[in-house]
Design a protein around this motif. Structure first.
Motif, PDB file in Angstrom:
ATOM      1  N   TYR B  13       0.830  -1.205   0.000  1.00  0.00           N
ATOM      2  CA  TYR B  13       0.000   0.000   0.000  1.00  0.00           C
ATOM      3  C   TYR B  13       0.866   1.258   0.000  1.00  0.00           C
ATOM      4  O   TYR B  13       1.788   1.385   0.798  1.00  0.00           O
ATOM      5  N   ALA B  14       0.536   2.159  -0.908  1.00  0.00           N
ATOM      6  CA  ALA B  14       1.236   3.430  -0.947  1.00  0.00           C
ATOM      7  C   ALA B  14       0.206   4.554  -1.096  1.00  0.00           C
ATOM      8  O   ALA B  14      -0.523   4.557  -2.073  1.00  0.00           O
ATOM      9  N   PRO B  69      -0.693   2.539  10.320  1.00  0.00           N
ATOM     10  CA  PRO B  69      -0.576   2.352   8.870  1.00  0.00           C
ATOM     11  C   PRO B  69       0.103   1.035   8.511  1.00  0.00           C
ATOM     12  O   PRO B  69       1.056   0.626   9.176  1.00  0.00           O
ATOM     13  N   ILE B  70      -0.401   0.406   7.470  1.00  0.00           N
ATOM     14  CA  ILE B  70       0.137  -0.875   7.038  1.00  0.00           C
ATOM     15  C   ILE B  70       0.691  -0.741   5.635  1.00  0.00           C
ATOM     16  O   ILE B  70       0.037  -0.243   4.732  1.00  0.00           O
ATOM     17  N   GLU B  71       1.920  -1.174   5.491  1.00  0.00           N
ATOM     18  CA  GLU B  71       2.608  -1.018   4.218  1.00  0.00           C
ATOM     19  C   GLU B  71       2.472  -2.271   3.372  1.00  0.00           C
ATOM     20  O   GLU B  71       2.377  -2.210   2.162  1.00  0.00           O
ATOM     21  N   ARG B  72       2.442  -3.396   4.059  1.00  0.00           N
ATOM     22  CA  ARG B  72       2.488  -4.659   3.358  1.00  0.00           C
ATOM     23  C   ARG B  72       1.606  -5.665   4.092  1.00  0.00           C
ATOM     24  O   ARG B  72       1.603  -5.717   5.322  1.00  0.00           O
ATOM     25  N   LEU B  73       0.841  -6.402   3.306  1.00  0.00           N
ATOM     26  CA  LEU B  73      -0.049  -7.395   3.906  1.00  0.00           C
ATOM     27  C   LEU B  73       0.002  -8.652   3.061  1.00  0.00           C
ATOM     28  O   LEU B  73      -0.099  -8.582   1.834  1.00  0.00           O
ATOM     29  N   THR B  74       0.154  -9.795   3.692  1.00  0.00           N
ATOM     30  CA  THR B  74       0.119 -11.054   2.942  1.00  0.00           C
ATOM     31  C   THR B  74      -1.024 -11.922   3.450  1.00  0.00           C
ATOM     32  O   THR B  74      -1.172 -12.140   4.654  1.00  0.00           O
ATOM     33  N   HIS B 251      -9.307  -0.165   0.743  1.00  0.00           N
ATOM     34  CA  HIS B 251      -8.096   0.236   1.468  1.00  0.00           C
ATOM     35  C   HIS B 251      -7.952   1.742   1.492  1.00  0.00           C
ATOM     36  O   HIS B 251      -6.886   2.299   1.240  1.00  0.00           O
ATOM     37  N   GLY B 252      -9.056   2.424   1.760  1.00  0.00           N
ATOM     38  CA  GLY B 252      -9.012   3.871   1.875  1.00  0.00           C
ATOM     39  C   GLY B 252      -8.532   4.496   0.589  1.00  0.00           C
ATOM     40  O   GLY B 252      -8.917   4.077  -0.499  1.00  0.00           O
ATOM     41  N   MET B 253      -7.679   5.498   0.702  1.00  0.00           N
ATOM     42  CA  MET B 253      -7.215   6.217  -0.469  1.00  0.00           C
ATOM     43  C   MET B 253      -5.891   5.665  -0.996  1.00  0.00           C
ATOM     44  O   MET B 253      -5.366   6.159  -1.980  1.00  0.00           O
ATOM     45  N   SER B 254      -5.347   4.659  -0.342  1.00  0.00           N
ATOM     46  CA  SER B 254      -4.031   4.148  -0.747  1.00  0.00           C
ATOM     47  C   SER B 254      -4.112   3.347  -2.038  1.00  0.00           C
ATOM     48  O   SER B 254      -5.141   2.762  -2.350  1.00  0.00           O
ATOM     49  N   ASP B 255      -3.014   3.347  -2.781  1.00  0.00           N
ATOM     50  CA  ASP B 255      -2.908   2.463  -3.937  1.00  0.00           C
ATOM     51  C   ASP B 255      -2.475   1.091  -3.450  1.00  0.00           C
ATOM     52  O   ASP B 255      -1.707   0.972  -2.503  1.00  0.00           O
ATOM     53  N   ILE B 258      -0.705  -5.542  -6.107  1.00  0.00           N
ATOM     54  CA  ILE B 258      -0.972  -6.924  -5.695  1.00  0.00           C
ATOM     55  C   ILE B 258      -0.050  -7.896  -6.414  1.00  0.00           C
ATOM     56  O   ILE B 258       0.177  -7.783  -7.615  1.00  0.00           O
ATOM     57  N   GLU B 259       0.496  -8.840  -5.665  1.00  0.00           N
ATOM     58  CA  GLU B 259       1.322  -9.882  -6.243  1.00  0.00           C
ATOM     59  C   GLU B 259       0.791 -11.216  -5.716  1.00  0.00           C
ATOM     60  O   GLU B 259       0.637 -11.383  -4.513  1.00  0.00           O
TER      61      GLU B 259
END
Lengths: 479, 273
Positions: B13-14, B69-74, B251-255, B258-259
């Motif tokens: 997420y960015a 804030p979460i940057e990465r989720l698997t 995820h709100g406004m974040s981009d 996905i991998e």
């Protein structure tokens, strides 16, 4: 339609006024034209100051327009109202029972009262709600039932609105303006008050809150936002109810609970009076492109942690295809005869109906069951022989897709114009509130008036206006 | 066939997301020809997963997160199923919706004139519904070319059919639209496909099911032109690709980048687990 002599609620020109309207008639007679003109100007000024506007889609210059208001009140007697009230209560009860049934046991389909495909293939029949129950079995908490009258006796239901009916803000504002504008005329009648509508609505919404202590329930009005044509009404109602007006982005869902962002931190929400269509409520379940809704809302709703009013999936009850079956629904669920009439509707899916319609195409209005906005419609009396023949071929090719109704002569009421007083066609939308405890109907409603001479179209988007609606006691002193 | 699946989805997420909510449809149901040996869905963030069922009866795992804030989720789904041959006939599923609801129009499988004409022509007047559906599948397979890397990204059945090429999801959407035009209730299936021999093509897949009188639901794969065999693992069903996806997320406004890494293999030669 044109040429049909309409019933005038005050009484036709040259005839004595109906008893109910005697004082209004005298007032119209005695008031100098200049005074009526100044009242009209004052009314417009007041509405502009209030800021009650109506957005017109696709019209940039008139992004916010005033709906014309006619100063002459429309009168309905208390006795007439009592009958209407009983009929409305009965009808909305049956609609709620119908919704409980179609999303539950589907008895109505199993017993062949309604052809299954009319429900199962109906886009407003929401699969997400199948096998679910709305809290207290109330689905259409707020219903607006459109009614027309054709003579001294008969009222017909033209349409049921069980999704997000609007117009109640006009009912309330029209009364305020009329009382200030015509205090004498108002004082000469005993008019039933409408100003407790917000309290009744609040009580209705509280009664369906999921929490035990309902007085503590947090209620919000959910609007699609500023650009919605009914935004004024959304903010008006939130204000009158004393609750927050929110957009989707003001709410969030965590662990199947709905919260509102406030300056004091998240606050749990119990009841959402939504003015957002089903499709836009939750992008995780419905339209994924929607930014108006609240992700996770449906999960919270199905978990029973929040009540949505009106419930998801009520659209199947006010669909054009279902309308003609409402009298059957009343008989089926309540074992009662319908108190309000439906406009007779001939279903071409039935051989008898098809035969009747094809023989009388010059007298009927034929509609496509799933059509909307006048698309795929034949107005028999106004069509040419060639158009009728062409349409007959279409009906024969796919009978199930067509219904037909006689053209109705809507009643008229006096309206005030620069050139004088003239009759104009009207309808009536009363608002029926269904709560866990009772059905509430404020005596009155929104009277819409087709201001163009001869027009039967009362829609505000097409030159329609509104009037104040007075439910008055029958016995009036002859002062 | 015993099939082992590992489906790992990593979101980046960015800017880092302060709010996340997902409905995951990553858990299959068992039925007569598909037996679940084990299945597990896990997250690498501290958030509880709630399980429910959606309109079609799919298992839905929901989680949400608000705050840091979460940057990465698997998200990881792992499991093993044992499948058997049923000639594509699906029996023993719990059906929540009346069968005829799968005749209704849906946004991605909307029937236009071209699809209707194609459906009728393909069926060639076959009286037997099963026969008509087989003919439809064969004809669809013949006129469409398979392009897994479709870049025009057609969304609906009508768009993909106009191009005469598409991904497996496009084949399935078209088949569904045409089957409904022929009067057969039809639905979309998202799942996995495994092969007897180690093969690069194994992985996520999409196909269709149509309802045939007396037989029930039958799985047709128009991309391959077969009825589902034991290599198919059925996970999600829906009216079309839109509601039969593995996940829907906000995820709100974040981009969100996905991998996905999907491993589908036959578990016959497993050593130990």
């Amino acid at each position: 339609m044109a040429g049909v002599a309409a019933f005038d609620e005050m009484g036709r020109e040259g005839e004595p006024a109906r008893a109910l309207y005697r004082k209004v008639a005298r007032w119209l007679e005695e008031t100098p034209a200049e005074l009526l003109a100044s009242r009209r100007a004052q009314a417009e000024y007041m509405f502009r100051r209030i800021g009650i506007t109506f957005g017109v889609y696709g019209d940039k210059d008139a992004a916010e327009r005033l709906i014309p208001f006619d100063i002459v009140p429309r009168l309905i007697s208390r006795a007439e109202w009592r009958k209407l009230e009983a009929g409305l209560t009965q009808r909305v009860k049956a609609l709620n029972m119908f919704l409980t049934d179609v999303y539950g046991a589907r008895r109505i389909l199993n017993e062949s009262i309604i052809p299954p495909e009319l429900i199962l293939r109906n886009p407003f029949y929401r699969p997400e709600m199948i096998g679910r129950r709305a809290p207290h079995d109330i689905w259409a908490h707020i219903a607006g039932i459109d009614i027309v009258r054709v003579d001294d006796e008969s009222f017909y239901v033209l349409e049921d609105n069980a999704r997000t009916p609007s117009g109640v803000s006009y009912m309330l504002e029209n009364r305020e303006v009329t009382m200030r504008l015509l205090p004498d005329l108002f004082a000469r009648h005993s008019v039933a008050p409408v100003d407790d509508y917000p309290d009744e609505l609040l009580a209705c919404l509280r009664s369906v809150a999921p929490r035990q202590d309902r007085s503590e329930a947090t209620i919000v009005v959910l609007t699609p936002g500023l650009y919605n044509s009914a935004y004024y009404e959304h903010s008006f109602l939130a204000d009158k109810l004393g609750v927050e007006l929110v957009e989707g982005r003001d709410l969030f869902v965590e662990d199947d609970q709905v919260f509102m962002r406030t300056t004091l931190g998240p606050r749990r929400v119990d009841v959402i009076y939504r003015r957002v269509d089903d499709d836009f409520l939750d992008p995780l379940v419905f339209n994924p492109q929607s930014v108006l809704g609240v992700p996770g809302l449906i999960g919270a709703y199905l978990a029973g942690n929040v009540t949505i009013a009106n419930a998801v999936g009520t659209g199947v009850a006010d669909d054009k295809a279902i309308y003609s079956y409402v009298p059957d629904l009343i008989r089926f669920y309540l074992s009662e005869e319908p108190l309000l009439k439906n406009v007779p509707t001939y279903r071409c899916r039935e051989p008898d109906g098809l035969k009747y319609v094809l023989e009388r195409l010059d007298q009927l209005v034929v509609k496509e069951v799933n059509g909307s906005g006048g698309y795929g419609m034949l107005v028999g009396p106004h069509a040419t022989q060639a158009q009728r023949e062409q349409f007959a071929a279409k009906i024969k090719a796919d009978p199930a897709n067509y219904i037909a109704q006689p053209t109705l002569a809507l009643s008229t009421c006096p309206a005030s114009f620069d050139k004088g007083v003239a009759p104009r066609h009207v309808d009536l939308r009363p608002f029926v509130l269904s709560g866990a405890d009772s059905v509430r109907i404020v005596p009155g409603g929104l009277t819409r008036v087709a201001l163009k001479e001869g027009s039967l179209v009362v829609n505000s988007s097409q030159g329609g206006g509104t009037k104040d609606t007075w439910i008055v006691d029958d016995i009036e002193d002859e002062d | 066939m015993r099939i082992r699946i590992s489906h790992e989805t990593t979101h980046r997420y960015a800017p880092p997301a302060r709010m996340l909510i997902q409905n995951l449809r990553l858990t299959p149901h068992g039925f007569d020809s598909q037996y679940l040996l084990f299945w597990r869905v896990a997250l690498d963030i501290d958030s509880a997963i709630k399980t429910s069922e959606d309109a079609h009866g799919n298992v839905v795992s929901t989680f949400s997160h608000h705050g840091a804030p979460i940057e990465r989720l698997t998200v990881t789904a792992r499991g093993e199923v044992e499948t058997s041959d049923s000639a594509g006939v699906i029996r023993g599923t719990a059906e929540r919706l009346p069968t005829d609801m799968y005749l209704r129009d849906s946004p991605l499988a909307h029937v236009n004139g071209a699809l209707r004409a194609f459906a009728i022509e393909s069926a060639g007047g076959a009286q037997d519904p099963l026969d008509a559906l087989h003919r439809l599948m064969a004809e669809l397979h013949r006129v469409m070319s398979f392009d897994p890397y479709q870049t025009d990204d057609p969304d609906s059945a009508a768009e993909a059919f106009a191009l005469r090429r598409g991904r497996a999801r496009d084949f399935a959407n078209i088949f569904i639209a045409c089957a409904r035009a022929l009067g057969a209730p039809a639905r979309f299936v998202t799942g996995y496909r495994a092969f007897e021999e180690p093969d690069g093509e194994a992985g996520a897949h999409a196909w269709a099911e149509a309802h045939v009188p007396r037989l029930g639901w039958v799985a047709f794969d128009p991309t391959v032109c077969i009825c589902a065999d034991p290599g198919y693992v059925r996970v999600v069903v829906g009216f079309d690709a839109r509601d039969a996806s593995f996940a829907s997320a906000a995820h709100g406004m974040s981009d969100d980048t996905i991998e996905s890494v999907i491993r589908v293999e036959q578990a016959r030669f497993q050593t130990q687990s």
